[in-house]
Design a protein around this motif. Structure first.
Motif, PDB file in Angstrom:
ATOM      1  N   VAL A  11      55.788  -2.066  24.452  1.00  0.00           N
ATOM      2  CA  VAL A  11      54.908  -3.110  23.916  1.00  0.00           C
ATOM      3  C   VAL A  11      54.853  -3.027  22.392  1.00  0.00           C
ATOM      4  CG1 VAL A  11      52.521  -3.966  23.837  1.00  0.00           C
ATOM      5  CG2 VAL A  11      53.556  -3.356  26.037  1.00  0.00           C
ATOM      6  N   GLU A  12      54.794  -1.812  21.850  1.00  0.00           N
ATOM      7  CA  GLU A  12      54.818  -1.667  20.386  1.00  0.00           C
ATOM      8  C   GLU A  12      56.075  -2.320  19.809  1.00  0.00           C
ATOM      9  OE1 GLU A  12      52.632  -0.778  18.262  1.00  0.00           O
ATOM     10  OE2 GLU A  12      51.349   0.775  19.098  1.00  0.00           O
ATOM     11  N   LEU A  13      57.206  -2.105  20.457  1.00  0.00           N
ATOM     12  CA  LEU A  13      58.455  -2.714  19.984  1.00  0.00           C
ATOM     13  C   LEU A  13      58.410  -4.237  20.081  1.00  0.00           C
ATOM     14  CD1 LEU A  13      60.949  -0.116  21.418  1.00  0.00           C
ATOM     15  CD2 LEU A  13      60.641  -0.675  19.002  1.00  0.00           C
ATOM     16  N   GLU A  14      57.816  -4.752  21.142  1.00  0.00           N
ATOM     17  CA  GLU A  14      57.689  -6.212  21.303  1.00  0.00           C
ATOM     18  C   GLU A  14      56.769  -6.823  20.256  1.00  0.00           C
ATOM     19  OE1 GLU A  14      56.152  -6.975  25.199  1.00  0.00           O
ATOM     20  OE2 GLU A  14      57.807  -5.893  26.176  1.00  0.00           O
ATOM     21  N   ASP A  32      45.379  -3.169  25.631  1.00  0.00           N
ATOM     22  CA  ASP A  32      44.982  -4.234  26.559  1.00  0.00           C
ATOM     23  C   ASP A  32      46.205  -4.830  27.258  1.00  0.00           C
ATOM     24  OD1 ASP A  32      42.301  -3.917  25.765  1.00  0.00           O
ATOM     25  OD2 ASP A  32      42.513  -5.413  24.171  1.00  0.00           O
ATOM     26  N   ILE A  33      47.287  -4.996  26.524  1.00  0.00           N
ATOM     27  CA  ILE A  33      48.520  -5.529  27.103  1.00  0.00           C
ATOM     28  C   ILE A  33      49.062  -4.563  28.150  1.00  0.00           C
ATOM     29  CG2 ILE A  33      50.926  -6.148  26.623  1.00  0.00           C
ATOM     30  CD1 ILE A  33      49.923  -7.113  23.820  1.00  0.00           C
ATOM     31  N   VAL A  34      49.079  -3.267  27.825  1.00  0.00           N
ATOM     32  CA  VAL A  34      49.561  -2.264  28.788  1.00  0.00           C
ATOM     33  C   VAL A  34      48.679  -2.281  30.029  1.00  0.00           C
ATOM     34  CG1 VAL A  34      49.919   0.204  29.203  1.00  0.00           C
ATOM     35  CG2 VAL A  34      50.647  -0.818  27.031  1.00  0.00           C
ATOM     36  N   GLU A  35      47.379  -2.342  29.858  1.00  0.00           N
ATOM     37  CA  GLU A  35      46.459  -2.372  31.003  1.00  0.00           C
ATOM     38  C   GLU A  35      46.762  -3.555  31.909  1.00  0.00           C
ATOM     39  OE1 GLU A  35      41.715  -3.018  31.865  1.00  0.00           O
ATOM     40  OE2 GLU A  35      42.279  -1.654  30.232  1.00  0.00           O
ATOM     41  N   ALA A  36      46.958  -4.723  31.319  1.00  0.00           N
ATOM     42  CA  ALA A  36      47.235  -5.924  32.117  1.00  0.00           C
ATOM     43  C   ALA A  36      48.583  -5.820  32.828  1.00  0.00           C
ATOM     44  CB  ALA A  36      47.202  -7.159  31.215  1.00  0.00           C
ATOM     45  N   ARG A  37      49.606  -5.385  32.125  1.00  0.00           N
ATOM     46  CA  ARG A  37      50.940  -5.287  32.733  1.00  0.00           C
ATOM     47  C   ARG A  37      51.018  -4.228  33.817  1.00  0.00           C
ATOM     48  NH1 ARG A  37      55.268  -5.869  27.792  1.00  0.00           N
ATOM     49  NH2 ARG A  37      54.603  -7.947  27.168  1.00  0.00           N
ATOM     50  N   ALA A  38      50.378  -3.105  33.554  1.00  0.00           N
ATOM     51  CA  ALA A  38      50.444  -1.995  34.510  1.00  0.00           C
ATOM     52  C   ALA A  38      49.494  -2.186  35.683  1.00  0.00           C
ATOM     53  CB  ALA A  38      50.135  -0.685  33.799  1.00  0.00           C
TER      54      ALA A  38
END
Length: 139
Positions: free
Chosen positions: A89-92, A31-37
């Motif tokens: 994002v996984e690292l964050e 979900d985070i990747v979807e929003a950022r990208a």
């Protein structure tokens, strides 16, 4: 530590034992990747690509993202960019399970059945505070 003159090596599962994610639901990363990208439908497509990669055999982030252009209207190069973003994002999102991390000693073995490669998992462990020389096995 030695027992009867022989070194004792212990093993630890990595995810949910030594490290965890800020969000309780692992798919929150998507979900985070979807929003950022700004790629609508990425999260669901990513889950579908994961299922397809799992059915095909080898289950790695590479095989998952090889499936992504088949289920989402993105190019292979765009899929590579999304994969890099997911890793970032996984690292964050990584947080330590401090009481267990403190138990790890040099020479111990860490194991995971995660789709991420060992070098990324090692980065996550270091970010969480692991400073030991360990072997990481990913299956």
């Amino acid at each position: 530590m030695k027992l009867l003159g022989k070194p004792i090596v212990r093993s630890f599962d990595i995810f949910d034992t030594l490290i965890a994610r800020r969000g309780k639901e692992p798919h929150r990363v998507f979900d985070i990747v979807e929003a950022r990208a700004g790629v609508p439908g990425f999260a669901e497509a990513r889950k579908k690509a994961e299922r397809l990669a799992g059915r095909a055999g080898e289950y790695t982030i590479g095989t998952i993202y090889a499936e992504l252009p088949r289920v989402l209207d993105v190019s292979e190069s765009a899929a590579e960019g999304l994969k890099a973003m997911e890793i970032a994002v996984e690292l964050e999102e990584v947080i330590p399970v401090a009481e267990n991390l403190r138990l790890v000693r040099d020479g111990d073995i860490l194991v995971s059945d995660m789709y991420l490669p060992a070098d990324v998992i090692r980065q996550m462990l270091v970010k969480a505070g692991l400073r030991r020389e360990v072997e990481i096995f990913v299956s």
